[in-house]
Structures are given as C-alpha cells and as structure tokens.
Design a protein around this motif. Sequence first.
Motif, PDB file in Angstrom:
ATOM      1  N   ALA A  35       3.555  -1.967   0.319  1.00  0.00           N
ATOM      2  CA  ALA A  35       3.902  -0.683   0.023  1.00  0.00           C
ATOM      3  C   ALA A  35       2.923   0.455   0.706  1.00  0.00           C
ATOM      4  CB  ALA A  35       3.996  -0.544  -1.428  1.00  0.00           C
ATOM      5  N   TYR A  36       1.716  -0.030   0.566  1.00  0.00           N
ATOM      6  CA  TYR A  36       0.655   0.963   1.101  1.00  0.00           C
ATOM      7  C   TYR A  36       0.799   1.077   2.668  1.00  0.00           C
ATOM      8  CZ  TYR A  36      -1.748   0.988  -3.421  1.00  0.00           C
ATOM      9  OH  TYR A  36      -1.901   1.470  -4.786  1.00  0.00           O
ATOM     10  N   TYR A  37       1.085  -0.094   3.296  1.00  0.00           N
ATOM     11  CA  TYR A  37       1.023  -0.050   4.911  1.00  0.00           C
ATOM     12  C   TYR A  37       2.276   0.521   5.265  1.00  0.00           C
ATOM     13  CZ  TYR A  37       1.397  -1.702   9.350  1.00  0.00           C
ATOM     14  OH  TYR A  37       1.580  -1.479  10.868  1.00  0.00           O
ATOM     15  N   LYS A  38       3.379   0.377   4.777  1.00  0.00           N
ATOM     16  CA  LYS A  38       4.672   0.971   5.150  1.00  0.00           C
ATOM     17  C   LYS A  38       4.412   2.581   4.785  1.00  0.00           C
ATOM     18  CE  LYS A  38       8.056  -1.375   6.283  1.00  0.00           C
ATOM     19  NZ  LYS A  38       8.361  -1.589   7.657  1.00  0.00           N
ATOM     20  N   GLN A  39       3.844   3.047   3.549  1.00  0.00           N
ATOM     21  CA  GLN A  39       3.792   4.312   3.274  1.00  0.00           C
ATOM     22  C   GLN A  39       2.836   4.848   4.463  1.00  0.00           C
ATOM     23  OE1 GLN A  39       5.636   5.901   1.324  1.00  0.00           O
ATOM     24  NE2 GLN A  39       4.919   7.809   1.223  1.00  0.00           N
ATOM     25  N   GLY A  40       1.758   4.355   4.777  1.00  0.00           N
ATOM     26  CA  GLY A  40       0.602   4.824   5.549  1.00  0.00           C
ATOM     27  C   GLY A  40       1.045   4.701   6.976  1.00  0.00           C
ATOM     28  N   SER A  41       2.074   4.021   7.559  1.00  0.00           N
ATOM     29  CA  SER A  41       2.380   3.993   8.824  1.00  0.00           C
ATOM     30  C   SER A  41       3.842   4.512   9.113  1.00  0.00           C
ATOM     31  CB  SER A  41       2.384   2.574   9.326  1.00  0.00           C
ATOM     32  OG  SER A  41       3.303   1.541   8.634  1.00  0.00           O
ATOM     33  N   ILE A  42       4.594   4.643   8.124  1.00  0.00           N
ATOM     34  CA  ILE A  42       5.909   4.956   8.349  1.00  0.00           C
ATOM     35  C   ILE A  42       6.211   6.384   7.611  1.00  0.00           C
ATOM     36  CG2 ILE A  42       8.696   4.635   8.213  1.00  0.00           C
ATOM     37  CD1 ILE A  42       7.586   1.595   8.790  1.00  0.00           C
ATOM     38  N   GLY A  43       5.789   6.295   6.354  1.00  0.00           N
ATOM     39  CA  GLY A  43       5.974   7.269   5.569  1.00  0.00           C
ATOM     40  C   GLY A  43       7.150   7.182   4.404  1.00  0.00           C
ATOM     41  N   ALA A  62       8.736  -1.609  -4.229  1.00  0.00           N
ATOM     42  CA  ALA A  62       7.301  -1.314  -4.424  1.00  0.00           C
ATOM     43  C   ALA A  62       6.856  -0.075  -3.476  1.00  0.00           C
ATOM     44  CB  ALA A  62       6.421  -2.584  -3.971  1.00  0.00           C
ATOM     45  N   TRP A  63       7.459  -0.013  -2.438  1.00  0.00           N
ATOM     46  CA  TRP A  63       7.450   1.142  -1.410  1.00  0.00           C
ATOM     47  C   TRP A  63       7.964   2.461  -2.215  1.00  0.00           C
ATOM     48  CZ3 TRP A  63      10.124   1.130   4.246  1.00  0.00           C
ATOM     49  CH2 TRP A  63       9.571   2.320   4.841  1.00  0.00           C
ATOM     50  N   MET A  64       9.245   2.102  -2.632  1.00  0.00           N
ATOM     51  CA  MET A  64       9.705   3.292  -3.478  1.00  0.00           C
ATOM     52  C   MET A  64       9.211   3.933  -4.331  1.00  0.00           C
ATOM     53  SD  MET A  64      12.829   4.175  -2.067  1.00  0.00           S
ATOM     54  CE  MET A  64      13.450   5.196  -3.371  1.00  0.00           C
ATOM     55  N   GLN A  65       8.176   3.215  -5.078  1.00  0.00           N
ATOM     56  CA  GLN A  65       7.324   3.882  -6.080  1.00  0.00           C
ATOM     57  C   GLN A  65       6.113   4.441  -5.577  1.00  0.00           C
ATOM     58  OE1 GLN A  65       5.726   0.340  -8.667  1.00  0.00           O
ATOM     59  NE2 GLN A  65       8.021  -0.384  -8.883  1.00  0.00           N
ATOM     60  N   ILE A  66       5.821   4.557  -4.616  1.00  0.00           N
ATOM     61  CA  ILE A  66       4.798   5.390  -4.069  1.00  0.00           C
ATOM     62  C   ILE A  66       5.395   6.289  -2.903  1.00  0.00           C
ATOM     63  CG2 ILE A  66       3.143   3.945  -4.400  1.00  0.00           C
ATOM     64  CD1 ILE A  66       3.023   3.147  -1.314  1.00  0.00           C
ATOM     65  N   ARG A  67       6.838   6.558  -2.853  1.00  0.00           N
ATOM     66  CA  ARG A  67       7.229   7.282  -1.934  1.00  0.00           C
ATOM     67  C   ARG A  67       6.903   8.722  -1.458  1.00  0.00           C
ATOM     68  NH1 ARG A  67      10.949   6.622  -5.897  1.00  0.00           N
ATOM     69  NH2 ARG A  67      11.788   8.520  -6.639  1.00  0.00           N
ATOM     70  N   ASN A  68       6.335   9.186  -2.744  1.00  0.00           N
ATOM     71  CA  ASN A  68       5.740  10.640  -2.510  1.00  0.00           C
ATOM     72  C   ASN A  68       4.186  10.718  -2.201  1.00  0.00           C
ATOM     73  OD1 ASN A  68       8.563  11.875  -2.995  1.00  0.00           O
ATOM     74  ND2 ASN A  68       8.038  11.259  -5.369  1.00  0.00           N
ATOM     75  N   MET A  69       3.740   9.788  -2.024  1.00  0.00           N
ATOM     76  CA  MET A  69       2.357   9.497  -1.624  1.00  0.00           C
ATOM     77  C   MET A  69       2.099   9.995  -0.415  1.00  0.00           C
ATOM     78  SD  MET A  69      -0.176   6.199  -1.917  1.00  0.00           S
ATOM     79  CE  MET A  69      -0.184   5.864  -3.645  1.00  0.00           C
ATOM     80  N   ASP A  70       0.935  10.853  -0.258  1.00  0.00           N
ATOM     81  CA  ASP A  70       0.753  11.265   1.094  1.00  0.00           C
ATOM     82  C   ASP A  70       0.129  10.057   2.030  1.00  0.00           C
ATOM     83  OD1 ASP A  70      -2.401  12.060   2.554  1.00  0.00           O
ATOM     84  OD2 ASP A  70      -0.614  13.678   2.860  1.00  0.00           O
ATOM     85  N   SER A  71       0.492  10.060   3.148  1.00  0.00           N
ATOM     86  CA  SER A  71       0.360   8.933   4.116  1.00  0.00           C
ATOM     87  C   SER A  71      -1.353   8.558   4.114  1.00  0.00           C
ATOM     88  CB  SER A  71       0.693   9.500   5.615  1.00  0.00           C
ATOM     89  OG  SER A  71       0.278   8.373   6.499  1.00  0.00           O
ATOM     90  N   ASP A  72      -1.955   9.714   4.202  1.00  0.00           N
ATOM     91  CA  ASP A  72      -3.527   9.297   4.477  1.00  0.00           C
ATOM     92  C   ASP A  72      -4.081   8.591   3.231  1.00  0.00           C
ATOM     93  OD1 ASP A  72      -3.595  10.461   6.796  1.00  0.00           O
ATOM     94  OD2 ASP A  72      -4.639  12.230   6.469  1.00  0.00           O
ATOM     95  N   GLU A  73      -3.503   9.078   1.919  1.00  0.00           N
ATOM     96  CA  GLU A  73      -3.815   8.431   0.735  1.00  0.00           C
ATOM     97  C   GLU A  73      -3.441   6.951   0.549  1.00  0.00           C
ATOM     98  OE1 GLU A  73      -5.375   7.826  -3.155  1.00  0.00           O
ATOM     99  OE2 GLU A  73      -5.690   9.348  -1.674  1.00  0.00           O
ATOM    100  N   LEU A  77      -5.810   3.678   0.323  1.00  0.00           N
ATOM    101  CA  LEU A  77      -5.755   2.592  -0.894  1.00  0.00           C
ATOM    102  C   LEU A  77      -5.556   1.227  -0.103  1.00  0.00           C
ATOM    103  CD1 LEU A  77      -3.432   4.611  -3.252  1.00  0.00           C
ATOM    104  CD2 LEU A  77      -5.712   3.769  -3.685  1.00  0.00           C
ATOM    105  N   TYR A  78      -4.835   1.398   1.060  1.00  0.00           N
ATOM    106  CA  TYR A  78      -4.711  -0.024   1.452  1.00  0.00           C
ATOM    107  C   TYR A  78      -6.060  -0.537   2.018  1.00  0.00           C
ATOM    108  CZ  TYR A  78      -2.667  -3.511   5.284  1.00  0.00           C
ATOM    109  OH  TYR A  78      -2.451  -4.406   5.862  1.00  0.00           O
TER     110      TYR A  78
END
Length: 88
Positions: A35-43, A62-73, A77-78
């Motif tokens: 989830a952190y990788y996908k959110q950080g790399s794709i959004g 897992a990815w949906m749970q953090i969908r509003n997290m900023d990419s840098d954050e 975390l990753y």
Amino acid sequence: MSETDLDKRFQEAFETASQMSQADLPQDTQLRLYAYYKQGSIGQPTNLNSGFDLRNAFKTNAWMQIRNMDSDEAKRLYIELVESLQKK
C-alpha cells in the motif's frame, strides 16, 4: 529535473525490500509495504474493478485504506518500514 532525496531513498528502500523473502514477512507487513509503495509511486487507486481475486482484494483494501495519504508521507512510511525490517 533531478530526483529528490526522498525519491532516492524511496527507490533504495524498494530495492532493499525486493531482496527480502516474502516468507519471512508477516502478511500484514507485506500489505503495508504494498500500500505505501503504490500510494507513494502512483497515488490514489483507480480502475479497481479488475475482477475478483482474494489476494488482490486484500492488496486493494490495504491501498484503499490510505488512499487520501500524501504521496511523500507514503514514501516516508515505506522507507521507515523497510528500515525497521532490516534491523530485525
């Protein structure tokens, strides 16, 4: 345009995580890494209706749970998670 320090550290952490054995990582840790990788790399996740597969459903959840997290954050975390796994 040059990569930022965060992006370089994120890529290094990805390379480190790629060398880790999945068998040695608990499933919840694997899902957080995903989830952190996908959110950080794709959004934010999009086009989620790709058929049902239980494994992918857990990953998507897992990815949906953090969908509003900023990419840098997500990148930070990753990196922190990978570094904590290296210390074990």
